[in-house]
Design a protein around this motif. Structure first.
Motif, PDB file in Angstrom:
ATOM      1  N   TRP A  66      -5.239 -11.212  -7.795  1.00 27.39           N
ATOM      2  CA  TRP A  66      -5.445  -9.780  -7.591  1.00 27.39           C
ATOM      3  C   TRP A  66      -5.391  -9.037  -8.920  1.00 27.39           C
ATOM      4  O   TRP A  66      -5.383  -7.819  -8.957  1.00 27.39           O
ATOM      5  N   GLU A 121       0.819  -1.198   0.000  1.00 25.62           N
ATOM      6  CA  GLU A 121       0.000   0.000   0.000  1.00 25.62           C
ATOM      7  C   GLU A 121       0.856   1.252   0.000  1.00 25.62           C
ATOM      8  O   GLU A 121       0.387   2.327  -0.333  1.00 25.62           O
ATOM      9  N   ARG A 140      -5.479   7.254  -3.632  1.00 21.14           N
ATOM     10  CA  ARG A 140      -6.522   6.257  -3.844  1.00 21.14           C
ATOM     11  C   ARG A 140      -7.140   6.460  -5.209  1.00 21.14           C
ATOM     12  O   ARG A 140      -7.337   7.591  -5.659  1.00 21.14           O
ATOM     13  N   ASP A 161     -15.773   1.002  -2.321  1.00 15.08           N
ATOM     14  CA  ASP A 161     -15.656  -0.443  -2.479  1.00 15.08           C
ATOM     15  C   ASP A 161     -15.691  -1.084  -1.094  1.00 15.08           C
ATOM     16  O   ASP A 161     -14.754  -0.954  -0.314  1.00 15.08           O
ATOM     17  N   ARG A 199     -11.004  -2.404 -12.028  1.00 16.15           N
ATOM     18  CA  ARG A 199     -10.098  -3.151 -11.172  1.00 16.15           C
ATOM     19  C   ARG A 199      -9.645  -4.403 -11.905  1.00 16.15           C
ATOM     20  O   ARG A 199     -10.463  -5.181 -12.396  1.00 16.15           O
ATOM     21  N   HIS A 220      -3.766  -2.928  -5.294  1.00 15.90           N
ATOM     22  CA  HIS A 220      -4.517  -3.391  -6.455  1.00 15.90           C
ATOM     23  C   HIS A 220      -4.017  -2.724  -7.731  1.00 15.90           C
ATOM     24  O   HIS A 220      -3.532  -1.588  -7.718  1.00 15.90           O
ATOM     25  N   TRP A 280     -12.815  -3.594  -0.347  1.00 16.57           N
ATOM     26  CA  TRP A 280     -11.540  -2.924  -0.038  1.00 16.57           C
ATOM     27  C   TRP A 280     -11.561  -2.420   1.391  1.00 16.57           C
ATOM     28  O   TRP A 280     -10.585  -2.564   2.137  1.00 16.57           O
ATOM     29  N   ARG A 297     -11.041  -5.335   3.887  1.00 15.98           N
ATOM     30  CA  ARG A 297      -9.644  -5.800   3.905  1.00 15.98           C
ATOM     31  C   ARG A 297      -8.737  -4.765   4.562  1.00 15.98           C
ATOM     32  O   ARG A 297      -7.819  -5.105   5.321  1.00 15.98           O
ATOM     33  N   HIS A 298      -8.981  -3.489   4.261  1.00 17.96           N
ATOM     34  CA  HIS A 298      -8.130  -2.432   4.795  1.00 17.96           C
ATOM     35  C   HIS A 298      -8.188  -2.402   6.318  1.00 17.96           C
ATOM     36  O   HIS A 298      -7.150  -2.325   6.990  1.00 17.96           O
ATOM     37  N   ARG A 352      -2.807   0.980  -3.371  1.00 21.63           N
ATOM     38  CA  ARG A 352      -3.538   0.317  -2.294  1.00 21.63           C
ATOM     39  C   ARG A 352      -3.659  -1.184  -2.494  1.00 21.63           C
ATOM     40  O   ARG A 352      -4.688  -1.791  -2.205  1.00 21.63           O
TER      41      ARG A 352
END
Length: 330
Positions: free
Chosen positions: A151, A68, A246, A290, A215, A198, A293, A296-297, A196
Motif C-alpha cells: 500500500w 479509514e 479525502r 479513483d 499515491r 492510503h 478506491w 474497495r470502499h 482513507r
C-alpha cells in the motif's frame, strides 16, 4: 523467552507507551511541532514519526474501516492527527473477544462460588458481543489480500527523510493502477498524508510544473536527491488538498453515490456528510477520482453498501464480485 523475543516485547511495550503519551498531545486536530512532542514524551522526532506511521499502517488484525477513521498529516517539522476513534472506547475484534472469553473462563475456576455468577454474566456479555462482530483476516494482509507494504508504506521512511532534510526526491511513478514501468519524476515534497487507508505524497512536480498528489502505493522506487533543496511555498497548507478527509487528486468529473443500509446508517452518518432517507438508509456523494478506491470502499461494507451511480461503476462491481465468486484472480 529468548533474548530476541524478550527484546521484541520490550520494544513493543516502549512503542506503545510512547503512543499512549503522544496521542493525547496531538489528537486535537491541530498542528504540533514534531520535535516538541518528541521531547515531551522522552524520544526523538524520527522515532515519533515512525511510531505514528506504525499506528496507521497496520492492516492485519483491525476491523475494516478502522484505518479509514484516522487521518495523519506529516510536514517537514509538524504532525497532525485527526480522528474521533481515540476519544471513545474502541471496539474489540473477534479474536480479542475470544481471548477475553477464555480469560474469564479461566478466572471462573479461581474465584469463590459466590462470585461465579458475576463472571458468568460477563462471559455471556462477551459471547453476545462476539456474535455481532465480523471475522477478521490474519497473516498481515490488507482488505484485498495485499500486504501492508504494497500500500506504499515501504516508501514513507524515504519520503519522510526528504521532507525532514528539505530535499527533492527522484521517483518512478505509475500514474494508474496496473500500469507497468512508470515514469521518472523529480518532486519537491511538501508533506505526507495518511487518509482513507492510503499514504499520499503532496509535492511540486518538476515535470508538471505544479503541485501534485501522488499515491504512495503507485511509487515504484524513490530516492532522496540531496543536491537539490526544497523551499515550502509561503502560506501552503496540507489542508488545501483535503476535502472532508479525502485527498483530492484532480477535478473529479464524476460523482460516486453510495446508499448505506439502515443497519449501518447511523455509524456512517457520524463520519460522512450525506442525506438520511425515509427508509432509514443514508446516501453519501463522493468525488469519483479513483475507481479502484471506490470498488474497495464499497466492497468492504458487503451488502450494506450499494452504488447508486455511476452505472459504469455498478457494472465494474458486478464483474468484480463474479470473479471473486468463481475464485479467479481479481
Amino acid at each position: 523467552m529468548t533474548a530476541v523475543g524478550a527484546r521484541t516485547v520490550e520494544d513493543a511495550a516502549a512503542q506503545l507507551k510512547r503512543l499512549l503519551l503522544a496521542i493525547p498531545a496531538i489528537g486535537d486536530d491541530a498542528p504540533h511541532a514534531i520535535a516538541d512532542v518528541a521531547r515531551a514524551i522522552g524520544t526523538d522526532g524520527d522515532t515519533l514519526a515512525r511510531d505514528l506511521r506504525t499506528l496507521v499502517t497496520r492492516f492485519g488484525d483491525e476491523e475494516p474501516g478502522f484505518v479509514e477513521g484516522v487521518r495523519l498529516l506529516i510536514g517537514a517539522d509538524t504532525v497532525e492527527l485527526h480522528s474521533t476513534l481515540f476519544r471513545r472506547p474502541m471496539g474489540l475484534t473477534r479474536s480479542e473477544l475470544c481471548a477475553l472469553e477464555l480469560g474469564l473462563s479461566m478466572l471462573r475456576r479461581e474465584v469463590a462460588p459466590s462470585e461465579q455468577p458475576t463472571v458468568d454474566a460477563a462471559i455471556a456479555r462477551v459471547r453476545a458481543a462476539a456474535t455481532g462482530v465480523r471475522g477478521v483476516s490474519s497473516g498481515g494482509h490488507g482488505r484485498d489480500g495485499r500486504l501492508a507494504h504494497e500500500w506504499g508504506a515501504a516508501h514513507v521512511p524515504t519520503l519522510r527523510t526528504a521532507l525532514r532534510e528539505r530535499r527533492a526526491a527522484t521517483m518512478r511513478y505509475a500514474s494508474s493502477p496496473g500500469r507497468r514501468g512508470g515514469k521518472d519524476r523529480v518532486v519537491h515534497p511538501y508533506g505526507l498524508i495518511f487518509s482513507r487507508g492510503h499514504w499520499f505524497l503532496v509535492a511540486h512536480c518538476e515535470r508538471a510544473r505544479a503541485v501534485r498528489v501522488f499515491r504512495a502505493d503507485r511509487i515504484i522506487s524513490v530516492g532522496v536527491l540531496r543536491t537539490k533543496s526544497v523551499t515550502l511555498p509561503e502560506g501552503f497548507s496540507l489542508h488545501e488538498v483535503l476535502d472532508r478527509g479525502r485527498v483530492l487528486m484532480g477535478a473529479g468529473e464524476q460523482t460516486l453515490t453510495v446508499r448505506y443500509s439502515q443497519r449501518i446508517a447511523r455509524w456512517i452518518s457520524e463520519r460522512e456528510q450525506g442525506a438520511a432517507q425515509p427508509d432509514g438508509s443514508f446516501v453519501v456523494e463522493y468525488p469519483l477520482l479513483d475507481t479502484e478506491w471506490a470498488v474497495r470502499h464499497v466492497l468492504q461494507y458487503g451488502p450494506d453498501a450499494e452504488v447508486v451511480a455511476p452505472e459504469k461503476l455498478r457494472v465494474t462491481l458486478v464483474a468484480r464480485l463474479a470473479k471473486l465468486k468463481t475464485g479467479r484472480r481479481v
